[in-house]
Design an enzyme around this catalytic site. Structure first.
Site, PDB file in Angstrom:
ATOM      1  N   ILE A   4      43.979  49.381  38.411  1.00 11.60           N
ATOM      2  CA  ILE A   4      43.823  48.666  40.106  1.00 11.60           C
ATOM      3  C   ILE A   4      45.755  47.326  39.967  1.00 11.60           C
ATOM      4  O   ILE A   4      45.518  47.135  38.726  1.00 11.60           O
ATOM      5  CB  ILE A   4      43.791  48.293  40.890  1.00 11.60           C
ATOM      6  CG1 ILE A   4      41.797  49.290  40.587  1.00 11.60           C
ATOM      7  CG2 ILE A   4      44.354  47.531  42.037  1.00 11.60           C
ATOM      8  CD1 ILE A   4      42.297  50.178  41.423  1.00 11.60           C
ATOM      9  N   GLU A 131      37.177  33.018  59.170  1.00 10.45           N
ATOM     10  CA  GLU A 131      36.147  32.597  57.643  1.00 10.45           C
ATOM     11  C   GLU A 131      36.235  31.261  57.651  1.00 10.45           C
ATOM     12  O   GLU A 131      34.978  31.151  57.237  1.00 10.45           O
ATOM     13  CB  GLU A 131      36.302  33.733  56.387  1.00 10.45           C
ATOM     14  CG  GLU A 131      35.104  33.563  55.485  1.00 10.45           C
ATOM     15  CD  GLU A 131      35.432  31.947  54.665  1.00 10.45           C
ATOM     16  OE1 GLU A 131      34.896  31.550  53.831  1.00 10.45           O
ATOM     17  OE2 GLU A 131      36.774  31.067  54.586  1.00 10.45           O
ATOM     18  N   GLU A 132      37.135  31.135  57.622  1.00 15.13           N
ATOM     19  CA  GLU A 132      37.456  29.171  57.635  1.00 15.13           C
ATOM     20  C   GLU A 132      37.166  28.605  58.744  1.00 15.13           C
ATOM     21  O   GLU A 132      36.692  27.459  58.753  1.00 15.13           O
ATOM     22  CB  GLU A 132      38.622  28.942  57.584  1.00 15.13           C
ATOM     23  CG  GLU A 132      39.227  29.400  56.128  1.00 15.13           C
ATOM     24  CD  GLU A 132      38.985  29.194  55.265  1.00 15.13           C
ATOM     25  OE1 GLU A 132      37.790  28.236  54.627  1.00 15.13           O
ATOM     26  OE2 GLU A 132      39.436  29.760  53.602  1.00 15.13           O
TER      27      GLU A 132
HETATM   28  N1  PHE Z   1      34.266  30.682  51.213  1.00 15.96           N
HETATM   29  C1  PHE Z   1      35.006  29.604  50.297  1.00 15.96           C
HETATM   30  C2  PHE Z   1      36.369  29.321  51.689  1.00 15.96           C
HETATM   31  O1  PHE Z   1      37.128  30.383  51.887  1.00 15.96           O
HETATM   32  C3  PHE Z   1      35.148  29.652  49.385  1.00 15.96           C
HETATM   33  C4  PHE Z   1      34.037  30.387  48.216  1.00 15.96           C
HETATM   34  C5  PHE Z   1      34.557  31.906  48.353  1.00 15.96           C
HETATM   35  C6  PHE Z   1      33.240  29.632  48.299  1.00 15.96           C
HETATM   36  C7  PHE Z   1      32.561  32.142  47.732  1.00 15.96           C
HETATM   37  C8  PHE Z   1      32.461  29.683  46.749  1.00 15.96           C
HETATM   38  C9  PHE Z   1      32.239  31.135  47.124  1.00 15.96           C
HETATM   39  O2  PHE Z   1      36.624  28.417  51.692  1.00 15.96           O
HETATM   40 ZN    ZN Z   2      38.559  28.574  52.397  1.00 12.45          ZN
HETATM   41 ZN    ZN Z   3      37.846  32.051  50.930  1.00 17.62          ZN
HETATM   42 CA    CA Z   4      44.586  46.908  36.759  1.00 20.08          CA
END
Ligand code: PHE
Ligand code: ZN
Ligand code: ZN
Ligand code: CA
Ligand code: ZN
Length: 288
Positions: A4, A131-132
């Site tokens: 990739i 997600e946050e």
């Molecule tokens: N999900 C968290 C974030 O976006 C980061 C994270 C990813 C933490 C994977 C632990 C494992 O802030």
């Molecule tokens: Zn994050």
């Molecule tokens: Zn994250």
């Molecule tokens: Ca590569």
């Protein structure tokens, strides 16, 4: 396994940085930089021949969106999913968290389309909003998948932070149902002479929504606010006593906050997994 392109992946990150820069410095839920990020990803996948959906949902910070892209070939009864969250926190552009995972998954999807293969299974990609704010996009997606569609999802692979500037090579170890994919990730990195460590990421990223439905999950992570130990610096290089990502959730998580060696190794691992599981024989399992 495919190679990739890290050059192409970095070009997607340049675009996400420029989207943030022209939209108040972030790509946060409910702000224009998030919608522009979703539109960017969707346009790339549309142009490559994916069947895409922009799925909107509401949050306390405003409307958010998931981008879902499916390669319209292969047995629709067996779906292999790969995903990443596309939103940033409000304090910065979110280039490592999680432009890195998103750019890598987009580029893998584009490379898969360009490879001209006919997969055995359905290959589907998900780019999650909010997600946050508590894994809202991935939860919305799984909660709105009809039960018959959920049962067809054989595996979900998650990539959240894969180019941390002081990187580690962590493989999720929090879902026994995904141990086969977990072990494939470890074996892949081992074949490239990259040592890995398991990490129990618990509910900290979007695979948790899939895991809660009993779907096998796996993923990788290059580290966030945690501190690299001297033993880890011995095996991975970088700086002991410093955070894997000192700019985690800060305004300095910008285009300079990347380790391109980590990014290249991780995207090739994504490619390896997508190519492998696209061809996995799931027909021996229980009928859907
Ligand atoms: N999900 C968290 C974030 O976006 C980061 C994270 C990813 C933490 C994977 C632990 C494992 O802030
Ligand atoms: Zn994050
Ligand atoms: Zn994250
Ligand atoms: Ca590569
Ligand atoms: Zn099945």
């Amino acid at each position: 396994s495919p190679d990739i392109s890290v050059t192409n992946t970095k070009a997607h990150l340049d675009q996400l940085q420029s989207i943030a820069t022209s939209n108040g410095g972030n790509r946060y839920t409910g702000r224009p930089g998030y919608k522009a990020s979703a539109d960017y990803v969707k346009a790339k996948l549309d142009a490559a021949g994916y069947t895409t959906t922009l799925q909107s949902f509401s949050t306390s910070a405003g409307t958010s969106y998931n981008v879902i892209a499916e390669w319209p070939h292969g047995d629709a009864n067996h779906v292999v999913m790969t995903g990443s969250h596309l939103d940033s926190v409000s304090s910065g552009p979110g280039i490592n968290d999680n432009g890195s995972g998103s750019a890598g998954v987009v580029e893998t999807a584009l490379a898969y389309a360009a490879s001209g293969q006919t997969p055995k299974n359905r290959v589907r990609f998900g780019f999650w909003g909010a997600e946050e704010l508590g894994l809202l996009g991935s939860k919305y997606y799984v909660n709105n998948l009809p039960a018959a569609e959920r049962d067809k999802v054989e595996l979900y692979l998650n990539f959240d932070m894969i180019a941390s500037p002081n990187p580690g090579y962590f493989v999720y170890d929090d879902n026994p149902a995904g141990d086969g994919a977990r072990d494939d990730l470890v074996a892949y990195f081992t074949s490239k002479s990259v040592q890995t460590e398991f990490i129990d990421v618990q509910g900290r990223s979007d695979h948790a929504a899939f895991r809660s439905l009993g779907i096998p999950t796996a993923g990788t992570f290059s580290g966030a606010e945690g501190t690299k130990t001297s033993a880890q610096a011995t095996k991975w290089g970088g700086t002991a006593g410093s955070a894997f990502d000192p700019c985690y959730h800060r305004s300095c998580d910008n285009i300079n906050n990347l380790d391109l060696t980590s990014l290249d190794r991780q995207i090739d691992a994504i490619g390896h997994m997508v190519w492998t599981y696209a061809q996995k024989d799931y027909t021996g399992g229980p009928p859907p």
